[in-house]
Scaffold this active site. Structure first.
Site, PDB file in Angstrom:
ATOM      1  N   ALA A 110       0.849  -1.196   0.000  1.00  0.00           N
ATOM      2  CA  ALA A 110       0.000   0.000   0.000  1.00  0.00           C
ATOM      3  C   ALA A 110       0.886   1.248   0.000  1.00  0.00           C
ATOM      4  O   ALA A 110       2.033   1.219   0.439  1.00  0.00           O
ATOM      5  CB  ALA A 110      -0.919   0.022   1.213  1.00  0.00           C
ATOM      6  N   PHE A 111       0.331   2.352  -0.465  1.00  0.00           N
ATOM      7  CA  PHE A 111       1.142   3.548  -0.636  1.00  0.00           C
ATOM      8  C   PHE A 111       1.634   4.112   0.685  1.00  0.00           C
ATOM      9  O   PHE A 111       2.626   4.848   0.730  1.00  0.00           O
ATOM     10  CB  PHE A 111       0.347   4.589  -1.444  1.00  0.00           C
ATOM     11  CG  PHE A 111      -0.138   5.771  -0.675  1.00  0.00           C
ATOM     12  CD1 PHE A 111       0.572   6.967  -0.705  1.00  0.00           C
ATOM     13  CD2 PHE A 111      -1.297   5.700   0.079  1.00  0.00           C
ATOM     14  CE1 PHE A 111       0.115   8.072  -0.004  1.00  0.00           C
ATOM     15  CE2 PHE A 111      -1.751   6.793   0.772  1.00  0.00           C
ATOM     16  CZ  PHE A 111      -1.045   7.986   0.741  1.00  0.00           C
ATOM     17  N   LYS A 112       0.998   3.751   1.793  1.00  0.00           N
ATOM     18  CA  LYS A 112       1.449   4.265   3.090  1.00  0.00           C
ATOM     19  C   LYS A 112       2.882   3.844   3.394  1.00  0.00           C
ATOM     20  O   LYS A 112       3.552   4.469   4.197  1.00  0.00           O
ATOM     21  CB  LYS A 112       0.499   3.814   4.189  1.00  0.00           C
ATOM     22  CG  LYS A 112      -0.919   4.365   3.976  1.00  0.00           C
ATOM     23  CD  LYS A 112      -1.584   4.803   5.223  1.00  0.00           C
ATOM     24  CE  LYS A 112      -2.866   5.579   5.011  1.00  0.00           C
ATOM     25  NZ  LYS A 112      -3.653   5.284   3.813  1.00  0.00           N
ATOM     26  N   ASP A 113       3.347   2.781   2.730  1.00  0.00           N
ATOM     27  CA  ASP A 113       4.739   2.373   2.918  1.00  0.00           C
ATOM     28  C   ASP A 113       5.724   3.478   2.552  1.00  0.00           C
ATOM     29  O   ASP A 113       6.775   3.595   3.176  1.00  0.00           O
ATOM     30  CB  ASP A 113       5.056   1.145   2.043  1.00  0.00           C
ATOM     31  CG  ASP A 113       4.390  -0.130   2.552  1.00  0.00           C
ATOM     32  OD1 ASP A 113       4.198  -0.261   3.775  1.00  0.00           O
ATOM     33  OD2 ASP A 113       4.068  -0.990   1.707  1.00  0.00           O
ATOM     34  N   LEU A 116       5.745   5.582   5.577  1.00  0.00           N
ATOM     35  CA  LEU A 116       6.009   4.898   6.853  1.00  0.00           C
ATOM     36  C   LEU A 116       7.308   4.096   6.851  1.00  0.00           C
ATOM     37  O   LEU A 116       7.752   3.642   7.902  1.00  0.00           O
ATOM     38  CB  LEU A 116       4.824   4.023   7.243  1.00  0.00           C
ATOM     39  CG  LEU A 116       3.691   4.852   7.858  1.00  0.00           C
ATOM     40  CD1 LEU A 116       2.398   4.056   7.937  1.00  0.00           C
ATOM     41  CD2 LEU A 116       4.086   5.356   9.246  1.00  0.00           C
TER      42      LEU A 116
END
Ligand SMILES: *Cc1c(COP(=O)(O)O)cnc(C)c1O
Length: 493
Positions: A110-113, A116
């Protein structure tokens, strides 16, 4: 001199970027901003022949300029050196006349990687200067928790405890979390729903006695919220890098303006595009794509932000949000730093659930931001259309943006980039249903059905979950969470 940060609601207290990264939120409840944004510009010609990591170092070094260049380089290497399944980190692929920026090749798909993987590196170096050890607390309905766990795992001086509602996530999401490796991670299931879990985490943050006990042992509690400037800054990078890729691919000429269409929830991703524009990237329009929770579409159309409305659970759950926190930063910058106005609007929002921006401010925002929304049926139709016409599988969040992109006119044949925020394999049951692919049984059966029908491969980290070792099976009441956290803080090295 290094750039200073202050609240969106007042300029009286200033701090360094490192302090802003450690604090997350300003003490008056506002978000950290710097008036240096856009003063140091990035020449778009300079990004074209650089790798993603080189661009990350350039842009992060400009935005967070109290980190030494060696620190930034080490952060970039740890965050993106070998953690993404694509050498490009975030490759741009052509689909029909459009371009898709794939932000989902990180460890949790997911793009939150992208943010994060970087935030813990920035925090760890900021904390080193203060001798603090930090325990990150997070309540999650699925996606953010896993991306945070993967980012913070085994980062020196930091620990992370993630809580999710027992039975409230998909099987894949649960397995992603409870199989997380690392000596400094903890995952607990909480009896209750997401709101119960989140309230309990907020309660722990406001437990002064607990905080005092932890302080004695040199541990402070913090969060990995998407309002943290250390999460926002890494997202600016892929806007510049997408431009660089398009020039290298010959899809655009140097200096051509690009449209970006962004599936939006908390407004962090699309705000990073605005930061890129302010820093010198040739951007024509930023298109804010919402799902049925279309509070932003209404705001950008009428100037009235009103959260008093029905809340819909959709097939794009990471966009099921009624308060888009990062919008506060846009209001700050677009009003030329009118902290009194921002403070008043946020006070209106807290008291009444709504606010109205002055007409002139709305006009300035609309000169840059376009908008639209897609409900679940429209998202499913977008997935089908894109697959049937181009053989490309969209995830439900990206499908929202794909639909909205079609409703916003292009100008002068400007190139358009749709940001893709998740692998379709993270949501394979809904994707199979939308594409008419027969899929019964477990989530893993759905994955295999999607692989067979699309001729694509599931991300290895997701496929391997079926046989991964479960490390965490704690189930607790919300009341027990504080004790659990205190115990985990005691284990922090
Ligand atoms: C978080 C998320 C979004 C929304 O991004 P914001 O920065 O909150 O606007 C969109 N898609 C996916 C898959 C996400 O995880």
């Amino acid at each position: 001199m290094a750039s200073m940060y202050h609240s969106t609601r007042s300029t009286v207290k200033e701090c360094s970027a490192k302090r802003a990264v450690l604090d997350g939120l300003a003490s008056d409840g506002g978000l950290y901003v710097t008036d240096a944004l856009g003063k140091a510009r990035i020449d778009p010609d300079d990004v074209i022949d650089r790798t993603y990591c080189e661009n990350a170092a350039l842009i992060l070094g400009t935005l967070l300029d109290d980190y030494a260049p060696e620190e930034i380089e080490a952060c970039v290497k740890a965050a993106y050196g070998d953690t993404f399944a694509s050498d490009a980190v975030a490759p741009v692929v052509s689909v029909g006349d459009d371009h898709i920026l794939e932000l989902f090749h990180g460890p949790t798909s997911a793009f939150k990687d992208v943010a994060l993987q970087m935030l813990p590196q920035l925090m760890s170096r900021a904390a080193a200067a203060t001798d603090e050890r930090i325990m990150i607390l997070a309540a999650t309905s699925g996606d953010t928790g896993k991306a945070a766990l993967a980012g913070f795992a085994d980062t020196p001086g930091l620990g992370i405890s993630v809580f999710y509602p027992h039975g409230g996530t998909s099987e894949i999401q649960r397995l992603q979390m409870v199989t997380q490796k690392g000596d400094n991670v903890a995952v607990g299931a909480v009896r209750g729903n997401f709101d119960d879990t989140q309230s309990a985490v907020k309660h722990i943050f406001s437990d002064e006695a607990l905080r005092a006990r932890l302080q004695e042992r040199g541990v402070v509690l913090s969060s990995a919220n998407s309002i943290n400037i250390g999460r926002l800054a890494p997202q600016v990078v892929y806007y510049f890098d997408a431009y660089a890729q398009l020039v290298r691919q010959g899809s655009i000429s140097r200096g051509d303006k690009i449209d970006f269409c962004v599936p939006t929830g908390n407004f962090g991703d699309v705000l990073a595009g605005y930061f890129a524009l302010r820093m010198g990237l040739p951007v024509r329009k930023l298109i804010v794509a919402s799902n049925a929770n279309n509070v932003l579409t209404d705001f950008l159309t009428t100037g009235v932000y009103d959260r008093n409305r029905a809340f819909y659970k959709t097939i794009s759950p990471s966009m099921d949000i009624l308060i888009s926190s990062n919008l506060e930063r846009l209001l700050y910058y677009m009003s030329d730093g009118d902290t009194a106005l921002v403070a008043r609007l946020m006070d209106d929002l807290a008291r009444t659930g709504r606010y109205t921006v002055p007409a002139e401010l709305l006009e300035r925002i609309r000169a840059i931001f376009a908008c639209g929304f897609a409900d679940d049926d429209e998202s499913r139709a977008a997935m089908r259309e894109c697959f049937d016409s181009h053989g490309y599988v969209l995830d439900p969040h990206t499908a929202v943006a794909w639909h909205v992109s079609r409703s916003v006119p292009k100008e002068d044949a400007a190139a358009r980039v749709v940001l893709s925020t998740a692998s379709p394999y993270k949501f394979c049951r809904d994707v199979c249903a939308a594409l008419g692919i027969e899929a019964n049984g477990s989530d893993f059966d759905c994955m295999r059905a999607l692989e067979a029908a699309s001729g694509t491969a599931a991300p290895a980290a997701l496929a391997q979950l079926e046989s991964a070792d479960v490390r965490f099976d704690d189930v607790m009441d919300a009341n027990d969470m504080a004790n659990y956290v205190e115990r985990k803080c005691g284990e922090l090295l």
